[in-house]
Design a protein around this motif. Sequence first.
Motif, PDB file in Angstrom:
ATOM      1  N   LEU A 134      23.318  -5.843 -49.633  1.00 25.44           N
ATOM      2  CA  LEU A 134      23.430  -4.102 -48.977  1.00 25.44           C
ATOM      3  C   LEU A 134      21.462  -3.774 -48.919  1.00 25.44           C
ATOM      4  CD1 LEU A 134      24.796  -2.303 -46.768  1.00 25.44           C
ATOM      5  CD2 LEU A 134      25.272  -1.077 -49.009  1.00 25.44           C
ATOM      6  N   ILE A 135      21.745  -4.145 -50.041  1.00 27.83           N
ATOM      7  CA  ILE A 135      20.147  -3.127 -50.094  1.00 27.83           C
ATOM      8  C   ILE A 135      18.788  -3.693 -49.230  1.00 27.83           C
ATOM      9  CG2 ILE A 135      17.842  -3.324 -50.860  1.00 27.83           C
ATOM     10  CD1 ILE A 135      19.561  -2.018 -53.489  1.00 27.83           C
ATOM     11  N   GLU A 136      19.248  -5.758 -48.610  1.00 27.77           N
ATOM     12  CA  GLU A 136      18.559  -6.835 -47.909  1.00 27.77           C
ATOM     13  C   GLU A 136      18.524  -5.910 -46.777  1.00 27.77           C
ATOM     14  OE1 GLU A 136      19.798 -10.381 -49.505  1.00 27.77           O
ATOM     15  OE2 GLU A 136      17.706  -9.870 -51.508  1.00 27.77           O
ATOM     16  N   LYS A 137      19.688  -5.266 -46.245  1.00 25.47           N
ATOM     17  CA  LYS A 137      19.935  -5.404 -45.108  1.00 25.47           C
ATOM     18  C   LYS A 137      20.111  -4.568 -44.152  1.00 25.47           C
ATOM     19  CE  LYS A 137      24.439  -6.607 -45.019  1.00 25.47           C
ATOM     20  NZ  LYS A 137      25.801  -7.165 -44.897  1.00 25.47           N
ATOM     21  N   LEU A 138      19.771  -3.021 -45.161  1.00 25.89           N
ATOM     22  CA  LEU A 138      19.806  -1.982 -44.618  1.00 25.89           C
ATOM     23  C   LEU A 138      17.871  -1.320 -44.377  1.00 25.89           C
ATOM     24  CD1 LEU A 138      20.639   0.132 -47.719  1.00 25.89           C
ATOM     25  CD2 LEU A 138      21.617  -0.336 -45.972  1.00 25.89           C
ATOM     26  N   ASN A 139      17.692  -0.424 -43.764  1.00 25.07           N
ATOM     27  CA  ASN A 139      16.115  -0.144 -43.507  1.00 25.07           C
ATOM     28  C   ASN A 139      15.491   1.657 -44.289  1.00 25.07           C
ATOM     29  OD1 ASN A 139      13.834   0.744 -42.094  1.00 25.07           O
ATOM     30  ND2 ASN A 139      14.484   1.091 -39.746  1.00 25.07           N
ATOM     31  N   PHE A 189      20.163  13.045 -56.060  1.00 25.29           N
ATOM     32  CA  PHE A 189      20.608  11.965 -55.508  1.00 25.29           C
ATOM     33  C   PHE A 189      21.640  11.655 -54.209  1.00 25.29           C
ATOM     34  CE2 PHE A 189      24.069   8.940 -57.154  1.00 25.29           C
ATOM     35  CZ  PHE A 189      23.676   7.786 -56.689  1.00 25.29           C
ATOM     36  N   LEU A 190      22.627  12.907 -54.449  1.00 26.58           N
ATOM     37  CA  LEU A 190      23.607  12.845 -53.474  1.00 26.58           C
ATOM     38  C   LEU A 190      23.338  13.063 -52.615  1.00 26.58           C
ATOM     39  CD1 LEU A 190      26.356  14.703 -55.917  1.00 26.58           C
ATOM     40  CD2 LEU A 190      26.791  12.570 -55.402  1.00 26.58           C
ATOM     41  N   ILE A 191      22.131  13.425 -51.708  1.00 21.54           N
ATOM     42  CA  ILE A 191      21.828  13.637 -50.615  1.00 21.54           C
ATOM     43  C   ILE A 191      20.938  11.854 -50.297  1.00 21.54           C
ATOM     44  CG2 ILE A 191      20.265  14.794 -48.934  1.00 21.54           C
ATOM     45  CD1 ILE A 191      20.527  17.579 -50.863  1.00 21.54           C
ATOM     46  N   CYS A 192      21.031  11.179 -51.655  1.00 23.75           N
ATOM     47  CA  CYS A 192      19.706  10.122 -50.899  1.00 23.75           C
ATOM     48  C   CYS A 192      21.707   9.305 -50.934  1.00 23.75           C
ATOM     49  CB  CYS A 192      19.492   9.905 -51.852  1.00 23.75           C
ATOM     50  SG  CYS A 192      19.014   8.296 -51.962  1.00 23.75           S
ATOM     51  N   ARG A 193      22.362   9.694 -51.304  1.00 22.19           N
ATOM     52  CA  ARG A 193      23.523   8.742 -51.132  1.00 22.19           C
ATOM     53  C   ARG A 193      24.008   8.908 -49.743  1.00 22.19           C
ATOM     54  NH1 ARG A 193      28.900   9.150 -54.632  1.00 22.19           N
ATOM     55  NH2 ARG A 193      29.612  10.342 -52.986  1.00 22.19           N
ATOM     56  N   ARG A 194      24.410  10.460 -48.943  1.00 28.13           N
ATOM     57  CA  ARG A 194      24.860   9.894 -48.602  1.00 28.13           C
ATOM     58  C   ARG A 194      23.995   9.926 -47.428  1.00 28.13           C
ATOM     59  NH1 ARG A 194      26.587  16.096 -47.272  1.00 28.13           N
ATOM     60  NH2 ARG A 194      27.606  15.666 -45.393  1.00 28.13           N
ATOM     61  N   ASN A 195      22.394   9.798 -47.529  1.00 23.15           N
ATOM     62  CA  ASN A 195      21.723   8.775 -46.116  1.00 23.15           C
ATOM     63  C   ASN A 195      21.950   7.593 -47.066  1.00 23.15           C
ATOM     64  OD1 ASN A 195      19.885  10.803 -45.205  1.00 23.15           O
ATOM     65  ND2 ASN A 195      20.067  10.868 -47.004  1.00 23.15           N
ATOM     66  N   VAL A 196      22.337   6.737 -47.637  1.00 23.45           N
ATOM     67  CA  VAL A 196      22.825   5.016 -48.057  1.00 23.45           C
ATOM     68  C   VAL A 196      23.511   4.247 -47.275  1.00 23.45           C
ATOM     69  CG1 VAL A 196      23.085   3.269 -50.072  1.00 23.45           C
ATOM     70  CG2 VAL A 196      20.824   5.296 -50.121  1.00 23.45           C
ATOM     71  N   CYS A 197      25.028   6.085 -46.905  1.00 26.15           N
ATOM     72  CA  CYS A 197      25.968   5.224 -46.414  1.00 26.15           C
ATOM     73  C   CYS A 197      26.171   5.736 -45.574  1.00 26.15           C
ATOM     74  CB  CYS A 197      26.797   7.035 -47.250  1.00 26.15           C
ATOM     75  SG  CYS A 197      29.226   6.339 -46.610  1.00 26.15           S
ATOM     76  N   LYS A 198      25.553   7.153 -44.626  1.00 26.71           N
ATOM     77  CA  LYS A 198      25.544   6.134 -43.241  1.00 26.71           C
ATOM     78  C   LYS A 198      24.545   4.919 -42.234  1.00 26.71           C
ATOM     79  CE  LYS A 198      25.619  11.705 -43.137  1.00 26.71           C
ATOM     80  NZ  LYS A 198      24.632  12.976 -41.997  1.00 26.71           N
ATOM     81  N   GLU A 199      23.136   4.577 -43.487  1.00 21.08           N
ATOM     82  CA  GLU A 199      22.705   3.806 -42.831  1.00 21.08           C
ATOM     83  C   GLU A 199      23.913   2.087 -42.947  1.00 21.08           C
ATOM     84  OE1 GLU A 199      19.438   2.037 -41.851  1.00 21.08           O
ATOM     85  OE2 GLU A 199      19.471   3.581 -40.979  1.00 21.08           O
ATOM     86  N   ALA A 200      24.268   2.561 -44.320  1.00 22.60           N
ATOM     87  CA  ALA A 200      24.852   0.822 -44.568  1.00 22.60           C
ATOM     88  C   ALA A 200      25.964   1.065 -43.145  1.00 22.60           C
ATOM     89  CB  ALA A 200      25.660   1.453 -46.176  1.00 22.60           C
ATOM     90  N   LYS A 201      26.535   2.218 -42.737  1.00 25.49           N
ATOM     91  CA  LYS A 201      27.674   2.349 -42.063  1.00 25.49           C
ATOM     92  C   LYS A 201      27.608   1.951 -40.626  1.00 25.49           C
ATOM     93  CE  LYS A 201      31.337   5.541 -44.620  1.00 25.49           C
ATOM     94  NZ  LYS A 201      32.121   6.674 -44.114  1.00 25.49           N
ATOM     95  N   GLY A 202      26.417   1.948 -40.277  1.00 27.27           N
ATOM     96  CA  GLY A 202      25.447   1.630 -39.654  1.00 27.27           C
ATOM     97  C   GLY A 202      26.032   0.514 -39.057  1.00 27.27           C
ATOM     98  N   LYS A 203      25.466  -0.410 -40.729  1.00 26.62           N
ATOM     99  CA  LYS A 203      24.893  -2.177 -40.703  1.00 26.62           C
ATOM    100  C   LYS A 203      26.654  -2.772 -41.333  1.00 26.62           C
ATOM    101  CE  LYS A 203      20.936  -1.507 -40.513  1.00 26.62           C
ATOM    102  NZ  LYS A 203      20.132  -2.640 -39.459  1.00 26.62           N
TER     103      LYS A 203
END
Length: 156
Positions: free
Chosen positions: A15-20, A48-62
């Motif tokens: 997943l990290i490889e797919k994320l921008n 960290f939770l704010i970072c995780r929410r950003n990762v979540c939005k990015e991941a759901k976009g992928k």
Amino acid sequence: MAEIKFSTDFLATSLIEKLNRKNIFPPLFNDPESFVPTGRSRKPSNSFLICRRNVCKEAKGKGTYNMRVISKAAALLWNNATFEEKKVYKTIAKRVNEIHEIRKLTFNFKVKLTAQPPRAPSISHQLHLPPISSILSSMFETLPNSDQSNTGTQFM
């Protein structure tokens, strides 16, 4: 057909490889207002939770919706982030905490203004008072009689 099982670590790494990463560090979603919890009982999010929410939005976009994989990917990104990258999230978290405290004080103040006045405690037993006529008659019995008094005042 055999079912292939992947570990969470493998899925998070892929997943990290797919994320921008440029949408995560610095955060694309960085409005503190969007991270402030609603209601009075919830705590504000830490960095960290704010970072995780950003990762979540990015991941759901992928197209990834599994929160275990997203949380693991967020943890891996957070642990590999530089101090400067984390500092941006810490600044957002500090601002979110300030906004939350202001709203909490405002909410408590509004609740106190709109609350009903406290009720008087109820008496569990009835007070038995003598009738008013007996109280008045006992008062007049203690007064001097107008016939015996030398002052000349009369009571009705």
